[in-house]
Structures are given as C-alpha cells and as structure tokens.
Write a protein that holds these residues in place. Structure first.
Motif, mmCIF file in Angstrom:
data_model
loop_
_atom_site.group_PDB
_atom_site.id
_atom_site.type_symbol
_atom_site.label_atom_id
_atom_site.label_comp_id
_atom_site.label_asym_id
_atom_site.label_seq_id
_atom_site.Cartn_x
_atom_site.Cartn_y
_atom_site.Cartn_z
ATOM 1 N N PRO A 110 21.347 10.224 18.169
ATOM 2 C CA PRO A 110 20.491 10.207 19.358
ATOM 3 C C PRO A 110 19.390 9.155 19.250
ATOM 4 O O PRO A 110 18.877 8.890 18.162
ATOM 5 N N VAL A 111 19.068 8.540 20.382
ATOM 6 C CA VAL A 111 18.015 7.535 20.396
ATOM 7 C C VAL A 111 16.646 8.203 20.483
ATOM 8 O O VAL A 111 16.516 9.320 20.976
ATOM 9 N N ASP A 112 15.648 7.500 20.001
ATOM 10 C CA ASP A 112 14.267 7.966 20.058
ATOM 11 C C ASP A 112 13.683 7.526 21.396
ATOM 12 O O ASP A 112 13.587 6.327 21.673
ATOM 13 N N LEU A 113 13.308 8.471 22.227
ATOM 14 C CA LEU A 113 12.777 8.167 23.560
ATOM 15 C C LEU A 113 11.257 8.061 23.590
ATOM 16 O O LEU A 113 10.673 7.917 24.667
ATOM 17 N N THR A 114 10.613 8.079 22.433
ATOM 18 C CA THR A 114 9.152 8.056 22.375
ATOM 19 C C THR A 114 8.561 6.913 23.188
ATOM 20 O O THR A 114 7.603 7.110 23.934
ATOM 21 N N ASP A 115 9.114 5.714 23.066
ATOM 22 C CA ASP A 115 8.576 4.543 23.766
ATOM 23 C C ASP A 115 9.469 4.086 24.913
ATOM 24 O O ASP A 115 9.355 2.941 25.363
ATOM 25 N N ALA A 116 10.359 4.951 25.379
ATOM 26 C CA ALA A 116 11.282 4.570 26.454
ATOM 27 C C ALA A 116 10.516 4.216 27.727
ATOM 28 O O ALA A 116 9.435 4.748 28.002
ATOM 29 N N ILE A 117 11.103 3.315 28.481
ATOM 30 C CA ILE A 117 10.555 2.899 29.771
ATOM 31 C C ILE A 117 11.226 3.752 30.849
ATOM 32 O O ILE A 117 12.459 3.829 30.903
ATOM 33 N N HIS A 118 10.450 4.399 31.687
ATOM 34 C CA HIS A 118 10.984 5.269 32.731
ATOM 35 C C HIS A 118 11.050 4.505 34.046
ATOM 36 O O HIS A 118 10.048 3.943 34.488
ATOM 37 N N ILE A 119 12.244 4.484 34.654
ATOM 38 C CA ILE A 119 12.436 3.772 35.916
ATOM 39 C C ILE A 119 12.940 4.736 36.990
ATOM 40 O O ILE A 119 13.436 5.808 36.690
ATOM 41 N N TRP A 120 12.784 4.322 38.232
ATOM 42 C CA TRP A 120 13.120 5.141 39.401
ATOM 43 C C TRP A 120 12.405 6.491 39.345
ATOM 44 O O TRP A 120 12.959 7.526 39.700
ATOM 45 N N THR A 121 11.132 6.452 38.924
ATOM 46 C CA THR A 121 10.359 7.694 38.849
ATOM 47 C C THR A 121 10.097 8.292 40.226
ATOM 48 O O THR A 121 9.782 9.468 40.325
ATOM 49 N N SER A 122 10.271 7.496 41.278
ATOM 50 C CA SER A 122 10.122 8.029 42.634
ATOM 51 C C SER A 122 11.200 9.075 42.939
ATOM 52 O O SER A 122 11.058 9.846 43.876
ATOM 53 N N ARG A 123 12.249 9.120 42.119
ATOM 54 C CA ARG A 123 13.338 10.086 42.308
ATOM 55 C C ARG A 123 13.411 11.096 41.164
ATOM 56 O O ARG A 123 14.384 11.840 41.054
ATOM 57 N N LYS A 124 12.378 11.133 40.362
ATOM 58 C CA LYS A 124 12.301 12.062 39.234
ATOM 59 C C LYS A 124 12.344 13.495 39.741
ATOM 60 O O LYS A 124 11.733 13.833 40.753
ATOM 61 N N LEU A 125 13.079 14.365 39.049
ATOM 62 C CA LEU A 125 13.140 15.769 39.412
ATOM 63 C C LEU A 125 11.812 16.443 39.115
ATOM 64 O O LEU A 125 11.155 16.132 38.112
ATOM 65 N N ASN A 126 11.421 17.366 39.968
ATOM 66 C CA ASN A 126 10.216 18.156 39.719
ATOM 67 C C ASN A 126 10.366 18.876 38.385
ATOM 68 O O ASN A 126 11.429 19.400 38.066
ATOM 69 N N GLY A 127 9.307 18.891 37.608
ATOM 70 C CA GLY A 127 9.322 19.560 36.314
ATOM 71 C C GLY A 127 9.606 18.632 35.145
ATOM 72 O O GLY A 127 9.349 19.000 34.002
ATOM 73 N N VAL A 128 10.138 17.443 35.397
ATOM 74 C CA VAL A 128 10.360 16.476 34.322
ATOM 75 C C VAL A 128 9.023 15.796 34.046
ATOM 76 O O VAL A 128 8.386 15.271 34.963
ATOM 77 N N VAL A 129 8.590 15.820 32.809
ATOM 78 C CA VAL A 129 7.291 15.267 32.432
ATOM 79 C C VAL A 129 7.512 13.963 31.660
ATOM 80 O O VAL A 129 8.240 13.936 30.664
ATOM 81 N N ILE A 130 6.897 12.905 32.143
ATOM 82 C CA ILE A 130 6.945 11.611 31.458
ATOM 83 C C ILE A 130 5.728 11.546 30.535
ATOM 84 O O ILE A 130 4.605 11.796 30.967
ATOM 85 N N PRO A 131 5.942 11.216 29.264
ATOM 86 C CA PRO A 131 4.813 11.173 28.331
ATOM 87 C C PRO A 131 3.716 10.212 28.791
ATOM 88 O O PRO A 131 4.003 9.117 29.277
ATOM 89 N N THR A 132 2.491 10.632 28.628
ATOM 90 C CA THR A 132 1.342 9.805 28.955
ATOM 91 C C THR A 132 1.407 8.515 28.141
ATOM 92 O O THR A 132 1.667 8.545 26.946
ATOM 93 N N GLY A 133 1.213 7.393 28.828
ATOM 94 C CA GLY A 133 1.204 6.110 28.151
ATOM 95 C C GLY A 133 2.522 5.360 28.205
ATOM 96 O O GLY A 133 2.556 4.169 27.918
ATOM 97 N N ASN A 134 3.625 6.037 28.539
ATOM 98 C CA ASN A 134 4.896 5.325 28.653
ATOM 99 C C ASN A 134 4.891 4.458 29.896
ATOM 100 O O ASN A 134 4.361 4.854 30.937
ATOM 101 N N ARG A 135 5.486 3.266 29.767
ATOM 102 C CA ARG A 135 5.643 2.409 30.938
ATOM 103 C C ARG A 135 6.565 3.111 31.917
ATOM 104 O O ARG A 135 7.568 3.702 31.525
ATOM 105 N N GLN A 136 6.216 3.009 33.199
ATOM 106 C CA GLN A 136 7.052 3.620 34.220
ATOM 107 C C GLN A 136 6.962 2.829 35.520
ATOM 108 O O GLN A 136 5.965 2.176 35.783
#
Length: 142
Positions: A110-136
């Motif tokens: 499995p990959v480490d998602l600690t520093d992953a870049i989150h895209i299409w956050t406008s379509r993120k499901l409710n309840g999914v939390v993006i870590p503070t500080g991650n690029r999005q």
C-alpha cells in the motif's frame, strides 16, 4: 515512498494474478481523486493514482485490455485492466504517453497517502476528511 538501497522496484498486479508489473523508479506524485468516475471505478469514496514515467513501468506477465472514456476536463483517458478479472491496473497508454497513472490498489505494498494531493474535492463524499495541510484542488490542478 522511499527507494530502498540498491535498484528501486515496486511491484503490482491485478486481483487474479494474471497481470504483473514493476515500477523501476520512484513515482512522481500520488493523487487521491474524489471525482465520480474514480468513485465508480474503485467502488469506494475515491481513487488512488500513482503517477509514474511510462519508461519506468514494465509489464512482467499477462496482457491488458483497454477502453477509452471521456473526462470531465474535456479530454479522453485510456484505461488498462486485466481481461480475466477486470481489475484496473493503470490509466494512460505507456506506448504513447510519457506518464501513466498506476491505480494505487494494484500495488503489492500500500502507498503512503500522508502527502497525497487531493483532486476533485468539489465531488468529495460527505464524511471524507482530507488531512490539514495537504494540497487540494476543487477540480484538476492547472
């Protein structure tokens, strides 16, 4: 993801084991995509994309099927999968494009998602939390 001492090798494959591949250099970036297509493809809240140079990906065993779909940004995307079990392995044509997007769930480790870049956050499901500080990005990055 850090390369171990010596030659870099990260392996992966499909769910049934017919398709196996190797990534010979560290990936460029890791994206977590919240678009509807990734939600459908992964049957989950998001898709994980590991960006790699096409030249760094070697198909070790098996054969891949492919199909092309339209993207929300107006382009097209060729999707490669195992024709036996249907598992998506990567997006992008290694023979025609400089970079492909390996599907994170197809990797053996499995990959480490600690520093992953989150895209299409406008379509993120409710309840999914993006870590503070991650690029999005609400859509795709420019």
């Amino acid at each position: 993801m850090e390369a171990s001492k010596g030659p870099y090798s990260l392996t992966g494959g499909c769910q049934c084991g017919q398709v196996r591949y190797e990534l010979t250099h560290p990936p460029r970036e890791i994206y977590v995509c919240h678009c509807r297509e990734c939600q459908k493809q992964s049957s989950s809240a998001f898709g994980i994309s590991v960006l790699a140079r096409s030249a760094d990906v070697r198909l070790l065993t098996g054969r891949l099927g492919h199909w092309t779909r339209s993207t929300d940004s107006g382009g097209s995307l060729t999707c490669f999968f195992c024709p036996d079990c249907g598992s998506r392995v990567w997006h992008g044509d290694r023979e025609r494009e400089d970079e492909i997007s390996i599907k994170g769930g197809s990797l053996d480790e499995p990959v480490d998602l600690t520093d992953a870049i989150h895209i299409w956050t406008s379509r993120k499901l409710n309840g999914v939390v993006i870590p503070t500080g991650n690029r999005q990005y609400p859509k795709e990055p420019a």
